[in-house]
Design an enzyme around this catalytic site. Structure first.
Site, PDB file in Angstrom:
ATOM      1  N   SER A  15      40.863 -14.013  26.488  1.00 15.22           N
ATOM      2  CA  SER A  15      40.244 -14.089  24.892  1.00 15.22           C
ATOM      3  C   SER A  15      40.587 -15.141  24.048  1.00 15.22           C
ATOM      4  O   SER A  15      39.498 -15.395  23.175  1.00 15.22           O
ATOM      5  CB  SER A  15      40.238 -12.613  24.117  1.00 15.22           C
ATOM      6  OG  SER A  15      41.473 -12.745  23.810  1.00 15.22           O
ATOM      7  N   HIS A  65      34.751 -10.243  27.180  1.00 12.22           N
ATOM      8  CA  HIS A  65      34.235 -11.229  26.643  1.00 12.22           C
ATOM      9  C   HIS A  65      32.984 -11.899  27.644  1.00 12.22           C
ATOM     10  O   HIS A  65      32.458 -13.160  27.436  1.00 12.22           O
ATOM     11  CB  HIS A  65      35.166 -12.534  26.425  1.00 12.22           C
ATOM     12  CG  HIS A  65      35.883 -12.729  25.331  1.00 12.22           C
ATOM     13  ND1 HIS A  65      35.493 -12.505  23.879  1.00 12.22           N
ATOM     14  CD2 HIS A  65      37.235 -11.628  25.325  1.00 12.22           C
ATOM     15  CE1 HIS A  65      35.915 -12.313  22.853  1.00 12.22           C
ATOM     16  NE2 HIS A  65      37.343 -11.809  24.331  1.00 12.22           N
ATOM     17  N   LYS A 105      30.224  -6.878  20.804  1.00 12.50           N
ATOM     18  CA  LYS A 105      30.442  -8.940  20.569  1.00 12.50           C
ATOM     19  C   LYS A 105      29.407  -9.260  21.735  1.00 12.50           C
ATOM     20  O   LYS A 105      28.620  -9.735  20.524  1.00 12.50           O
ATOM     21  CB  LYS A 105      31.604  -9.112  22.392  1.00 12.50           C
ATOM     22  CG  LYS A 105      33.507  -8.689  21.024  1.00 12.50           C
ATOM     23  CD  LYS A 105      34.101  -9.212  21.963  1.00 12.50           C
ATOM     24  CE  LYS A 105      35.269  -8.710  21.133  1.00 12.50           C
ATOM     25  NZ  LYS A 105      37.096  -8.731  21.989  1.00 12.50           N
TER      26      LYS A 105
HETATM   27  C1  LIG Z   1      37.464  -7.750  21.366  1.00 17.09           C
HETATM   28  C2  LIG Z   1      38.010  -7.333  22.217  1.00 17.09           C
HETATM   29  C3  LIG Z   1      39.225  -6.005  23.180  1.00 17.09           C
HETATM   30  C4  LIG Z   1      38.916  -5.008  21.713  1.00 17.09           C
HETATM   31  O1  LIG Z   1      37.765  -4.325  21.862  1.00 17.09           O
HETATM   32  P1  LIG Z   1      36.900  -3.268  20.641  1.00 17.09           P
HETATM   33  O2  LIG Z   1      35.478  -2.815  21.063  1.00 17.09           O
HETATM   34  O3  LIG Z   1      36.612  -5.655  19.551  1.00 17.09           O
HETATM   35  O4  LIG Z   1      38.076  -3.071  19.900  1.00 17.09           O
HETATM   36  C5  LIG Z   1      39.581  -5.480  24.123  1.00 17.09           C
HETATM   37  N1  LIG Z   1      40.260  -6.502  24.836  1.00 17.09           N
HETATM   38  C6  LIG Z   1      39.551  -7.992  24.843  1.00 17.09           C
HETATM   39  C7  LIG Z   1      39.868  -9.199  25.560  1.00 17.09           C
HETATM   40  C8  LIG Z   1      39.469  -8.369  23.354  1.00 17.09           C
HETATM   41  O5  LIG Z   1      38.453  -9.568  23.604  1.00 17.09           O
END
Ligand SMILES: *Cc1c(COP(=O)(O)O)cnc(C)c1O
Length: 394
Positions: free
Chosen positions: A187, A215, A246
């Protein structure tokens, strides 16, 4: 007259002391309050900023078709689920979304969670007991670290994408229950994990492989089916986690895998069981978002063009630009204060790129995390590259 002295509460003074210390190390995080919908241009404190900060990779977060779907879904379903899934909160909309997500990612079944954080703290404690062994990449997302800790199994962290170290740790393990866990796309770095090698090690050592594709889902692979589809991998050992806040532009997450795995998680995943179900209206909006993702080859092609444009435009920053082929394009600065200073210089030019500092990244590895969205134009990327070349002499 007697004025009462305020009661002493040293615990609160200690917090104040710690906050001051964070300020001194350029580690204090500050929120900016956004006055407009998510998009490349956002209103903040009376200014319009060109933002390279969100994870809205396909530009769906403020898509009018989804806003319309949400209005209709609210009329049909109201706004709240009213209960957890196992009580009375599981609606036809949730059911349909789970089926669609399983199909889309090539899995037998899927289970919805309210957030990716919750999905990641759910899976490991449901699958491993105290005697289990977890093998985790050192740069995994914080939620995976927390999930491993909640599982109370032994946690073995291997150096970032170091398959030799992972293989040695697996070979030394005598645990019956083993699980390898990794971000599929890291991330804060943007690089893709060696998925085929991870699966090969999982097969060889009889372990689960949990991949967090926060991602990659919607961005990578045919029709945006994710990193695992992009790598052409399939296995009953594979536990696929994707998030829906996302690229999907809404909120929530899911875990997909074999039917038996999903049946078990329904029985034992505490962050699934002991929480109110996601509003059914959001599940319905997500069904529409999934159709948009599937049909968004043009947006993914544009994103690829933006990534190429950025990397060419920042060629003079080669030593800072981290190797990444995804919309996450970090510029490594190192020092916290120096990173903040670059972010502030960009802000002075109405550009918003977040300065990512420890504990989100290792100490000494502070960076600007440039994230691209299909809603950006090539000219937007040029604007950013131009500003960076002025601020950061090569
Ligand atoms: C954003 C993210 C999460 C958490 O997801 P949310 O739905 O925002 O709680 C988990 N793992 C990774 C790698 C992330 O980037």
């Amino acid at each position: 007259m007697h004025t009462p002295t305020p009661p002493q509460f040293p615990l609160l003074d200690a917090l104040d002391h710690e906050l001051t210390a964070l300020d001194a190390q350029s580690l204090r995080r500050r929120r900016r309050t956004v006055e407009s919908a998510c998009g490349p241009r956002v209103e903040v404190a009376g200014e319009t900023l060109l933002a390279f900060a969100s994870n809205d990779y396909l530009g769906l977060a403020a898509d009018p078709r989804l806003a319309q779907a949400a209005a209709l879904a609210a009329q049909r379903w109201g706004v709240g689920a009213g209960a957890s899934h196992l009580v009375s909160g599981h609606s036809r909309a949730h059911e349909a979304l789970e089926e669609a997500l399983a199909e889309f990612t090539g899995n037998q079944a899927a289970l919805l969670f309210s957030t990716g954080y919750m999905a990641n703290i759910a899976v490991m404690p449901a699958l491993l007991g105290r005697n289990g062994d977890i093998f985790a990449d050192r740069l995994n997302h914080a939620s995976l670290v927390d999930g491993a800790q909640l599982a109370r199994a032994s946690l073995n962290r291997y150096a970032h994408v170091d398959m030799g170290m992972l293989a040695a740790q697996l070979a030394a393990s005598t645990a019956r229950e083993k699980l390898i866990v990794s971000d599929a796309v890291f991330s804060m770095d943007g690089n893709i994990a060696p998925l085929a090698q991870l699966l090969e090690l999982a097969e060889r050592h009889n372990a689960w492989l949990l991949l967090d594709d926060a991602h990659g889902f919607g961005v990578l692979g045919p029709q945006g089916r994710g990193s695992v589809a992009a790598a052409g991998l399939k296995s009953e050992r594979l536990i696929y986690m994707g998030t829906l806040g996302k690229a999907a532009g809404v909120s929530g997450a899911f875990v997909a895998g074999s039917r038996k795995l999903i049946d078990w998680l329904q029985q034992r995943a505490r962050p699934y069981i002991f929480t109110t179900a996601m509003p059914p209206m959001l599940a319905e909006v997500l069904l529409s978002a999934l159709q948009l993702i599937e049909a968004a080859d043009d947006r993914r092609a544009h994103l690829t063009a933006l990534i190429a444009q950025l990397r060419t435009g920042l060629a003079a920053q080669q030593s800072r630009l981290m190797p990444s082929s995804t919309p996450i394009q970090p510029l490594l600065i190192g020092d916290n204060a120096a990173t903040l200073a670059v972010a502030e210089a960009l802000h002075a030019r109405q550009l918003w790129v977040p300065a990512i500092r420890p504990p989100t990244v290792p100490v000494g590895a502070a960076r600007l995390r440039i994230s691209l969205s299909a809603a950006h134009s090539l000219a937007d990327v040029d604007t950013l590259c131009q500003a960076l070349s002025e601020i950061l002499p090569a």
